[in-house]
Scaffold this motif. Structure first.
Motif, short mmCIF file in Angstrom:
data_model
loop_
_atom_site.label_atom_id
_atom_site.label_comp_id
_atom_site.label_asym_id
_atom_site.label_seq_id
_atom_site.Cartn_x
_atom_site.Cartn_y
_atom_site.Cartn_z
N UNK A 145 2.68 -8.98 1.16
CA UNK A 145 2.82 -7.72 0.35
C UNK A 145 2.16 -6.68 1.22
N UNK A 146 2.24 -5.46 0.64
CA UNK A 146 1.69 -4.27 1.16
C UNK A 146 0.23 -4.56 1.60
N UNK A 147 -0.41 -4.89 0.58
CA UNK A 147 -2.02 -4.70 0.38
C UNK A 147 -2.22 -6.35 0.35
N UNK A 148 -2.86 -6.99 1.54
CA UNK A 148 -3.08 -8.49 1.39
C UNK A 148 -4.09 -8.73 0.16
N UNK A 149 -3.86 -9.65 -0.61
CA UNK A 149 -4.57 -10.00 -1.79
C UNK A 149 -4.17 -9.38 -2.82
N UNK A 150 -3.64 -8.12 -2.89
CA UNK A 150 -3.38 -7.10 -3.73
C UNK A 150 -1.97 -7.15 -4.35
N UNK A 151 -1.21 -7.19 -3.45
CA UNK A 151 0.38 -7.14 -3.68
C UNK A 151 0.87 -8.40 -3.31
N UNK A 152 1.55 -9.19 -4.55
CA UNK A 152 2.27 -10.42 -4.38
C UNK A 152 3.86 -10.12 -4.30
N UNK A 153 4.44 -10.79 -3.37
CA UNK A 153 5.71 -10.40 -3.40
C UNK A 153 6.63 -11.78 -3.26
N UNK A 154 7.86 -12.04 -3.86
CA UNK A 154 8.63 -12.76 -4.01
C UNK A 154 10.04 -12.58 -3.55
N UNK A 155 10.58 -13.45 -2.78
CA UNK A 155 11.95 -13.10 -2.48
C UNK A 155 12.92 -14.17 -3.20
N UNK A 156 13.83 -13.73 -3.96
CA UNK A 156 14.80 -14.59 -4.83
C UNK A 156 16.23 -14.49 -4.03
N UNK A 501 -1.67 1.61 -6.33
CA UNK A 501 -1.36 2.29 -4.97
C UNK A 501 -1.49 3.90 -5.14
N UNK A 502 -2.51 4.40 -5.43
CA UNK A 502 -2.99 5.67 -5.71
C UNK A 502 -4.40 5.63 -5.91
N UNK A 503 -4.84 6.98 -5.57
CA UNK A 503 -6.49 6.97 -5.86
C UNK A 503 -7.10 6.63 -7.07
N UNK A 504 -8.29 5.84 -6.92
CA UNK A 504 -8.72 5.24 -8.10
C UNK A 504 -9.89 6.36 -8.80
N UNK A 505 -9.70 6.46 -10.01
CA UNK A 505 -10.97 7.42 -10.73
C UNK A 505 -10.47 8.98 -10.07
N UNK A 506 -11.63 9.27 -9.82
CA UNK A 506 -11.87 10.79 -9.31
C UNK A 506 -11.48 10.83 -7.74
N UNK A 507 -11.33 9.57 -7.14
CA UNK A 507 -11.25 9.90 -5.58
C UNK A 507 -10.10 10.79 -5.19
N UNK A 508 -10.38 11.95 -4.32
CA UNK A 508 -9.17 12.60 -4.00
C UNK A 508 -8.20 12.00 -3.13
N UNK A 509 -7.01 12.59 -3.03
CA UNK A 509 -6.03 12.05 -2.29
C UNK A 509 -6.51 12.02 -0.80
N UNK A 510 -7.20 13.23 -0.35
CA UNK A 510 -7.75 13.26 0.98
C UNK A 510 -8.37 12.33 1.44
#
Length: 529
Positions: A145-156, A501-510
């Protein structure tokens, strides 16, 4: 050249039991009744009538598609382990009924029994290969997956649906069943159009598989002219598999392009053989007989051009010509015959035209060079030519018959350059006492398969490796994983866990961008990516 006794036209040696023909032709999807269209096919050995074949119409093809779609939905729901069972049984059944299918293949094609055996072996071994490996190839697979441990990907893998398969006349048993087997195991249904002249062997294996548990409507056979049934065959298909001429392949590709339907094409070849300066003369000469004259040269991967190093030319060419002159031709249903008949009158006409035109333009005949009507209406001698030049049709165009032209070359570099000087790229052959050297040279030849110290069988029959053409010789591959997976649609399912896959809470995109950039270095250092 030996001239064996030929049975008189219509004798029992070249007939099939009428009860067998009736049973086989009952599997053709075609109308019945007194007004139903039929055609009579001959046996190439003698020209005598062999069988009356029902012809399918456009409505029959549409009806076949309707039945196939219904059967496919139920078939696709079965576990792969269940779908492979008829094909596991097939290997044993083929061995038990070997003589029967060899007779069918020979009588409908005119080929020698040893070349019919190649078809038998191909279907038995290729279908067994996929029956063993389909469960593993088709099972769901975890992907990174994109983020190890956070994204699980399966191919069918999902089946395409209904596959239209158009098989040629030259290897009707092998190039029908051995392609259809993986398509069915992948969960598809198949509408199969064999050539009318050589449809009996395909009907034979369909009949056998139904008796071994294959649902009846999964594999349906339609027979007829492309002008009549070609459009409905292709227009309703979810995938098209075609083996035949380059011209035919282009027409298929153009036909399916507007619908963005996938296809695989194994097309023509003008296959080269390189005889290096260190080749074993006797082994190479005998190997060249098989490479050039199997199935009377009616084989997309057979050798039609031979480039012989000058250092060995004067020893190799006379020995090869001597062996060719000694080949045994005949119509017997046994393994003593080395080459059989051509299958169609049009092939005899094409071979005769190529050879005659070349000879008239200055080519030299070292062996063969003429038809043999004393053996049968479609026999042509295995033929070896030298002094063939670029202005002759024989030089660059596929002959598809028992003809090979030989060229002397001064170096390996010249041989490679001339071997690659063609619009085709299907198969090639390299002969040397040094296999490692042969493999290095093989890698420089622009062909989908290259054999070292063999003509074509070593690569073709290695079912774990892909087989197909480069350039104008095709698109896609049969055999190997791709030979089954091409009949599937691949689907990726990815689930995101814990963090989005986006900033958590108040964390800025920068700040988020800085963290993500740093994580790339971290993942690289830890070899997570």
């Amino acid at each position: 050249m030996a001239s064996p006794t030929v049975p008189a036209p219509g004798t029992a040696a070249h007939r099939l039991p009428q009860a067998l023909i009736d049973r086989l032709t009952s599997h053709i999807v075609a109308g019945d009744g007194p007004d139903a269209a039929t055609t009579t096919i001959p046996t190439p050995f003698t020209g005598a009538d062999l069988a009356a074949i029902p012809l399918s119409g456009a409505a029959d093809v549409r009806r076949a598609h309707e039945r196939a779609r219904k059967a496919q939905r139920a078939w696709a729901r079965l576990p792969v382990s269940e779908r492979v069972k008829p094909f596991l049984r097939l290997a044993d059944a083929l061995v038990e009924r070997r003589e029967e299918i060899l007779d069918v293949i020979q009588i409908e094609t005119g080929k020698a029994r040893r070349h019919a055996l190649e078809e038998f072996l191909d279907v038995a071994l290729c279908s067994l290969y996929y029956a063993r490996r389909a469960p593993g190839l088709l099972k769901p697979k975890r992907r990174q997956g994109m983020m190890p441990g956070l994204t699980r990907v399966q191919e069918l893998r999902h089946p395409k649906g209904v596959v239209a398969l158009i098989a040629p006349w030259n290897y009707p048993f092998a190039l029908g069943a051995s392609d259809i087997a993986p398509a069915l195991m992948a969960g598809n249904a198949v509408i199969h159009k064999p050539d009318t002249q050589t449809c009996l062997s395909s009907l034979w294996v369909l009949d056998l598989l139904v008796s071994l548990g294959l649902p009846r409507d999964l594999w349906q056979i339609v027979v007829g002219e492309p002008a009549e049934i070609g459009d409905p065959l292709i227009d309703e298909a979810d995938y098209v598999s075609f083996t035949g001429s380059t011209r035919g392949g282009r027409a298929i590709a153009a036909k399916v392009a507007p619908r963005l339907v996938g296809y695989s094409l194994e097309l023509g070849g003008k296959n080269p053989m390189l005889v290096l300066d260190d080749a074993d003369v006797e082994r190479t000469a005998r190997g060249a007989l098989r490479a050039c004259f199997t199935n009377a040269g009616q084989l997309c991967i057979s050798i039609e051009r031979m480039y012989v190093h000058a250092a060995i030319y004067d020893r190799f060419v006379p020995r090869f010509a001597e062996l060719v002159k000694g080949m045994r031709l005949g119509t017997e249903l046994d393994f003593a015959v080395e080459m059989g008949s051509l299958t169609y009158p049009r092939q005899l006409e094409a071979v005769t035209r190529h050879v005659d035109q070349a000879v008239e333009a200055g080519a030299t005949v070292l062996a063969g060079g003429k038809a043999r009507p004393d053996l049968g209406p479609l026999f042509y001698e295995p033929t070896v030519l030298t002094d063939v030049t670029g202005d002759m049709d024989l030089c660059a165009n596929e002959t598809f018959g028992p003809v090979v032209s030989i060229y002397k070359v001064a170096s390996v570099e010249e041989a490679i350059t001339r071997a690659n000087d063609t619009e085709y790229g299907l198969n090639a052959s390299v002969w040397t006492r040094n296999p490692a050297r042969g493999r290095r040279i093989a890698a420089r030849i622009h062909a989908g398969t290259v054999n070292v110290n063999d003509g074509f069988g070593a690569a073709y029959a290695s079912y774990d490796a892909p087989m197909g053409g480069m350039k104008q010789s095709g698109v896609g591959r049969r055999h190997g994983a791709e030979g089954l997976l091409k009949f599937t649609e691949v689907q990726t399912i990815a689930s995101q866990h814990i963090a989005d896959l986006e900033p958590p809470g108040s964390l800025s995109y920068e700040k988020f961008a800085d963290i993500m950039a740093s994580s790339i270095k971290t993942m690289k250092r830890l070899r997570l990516k």
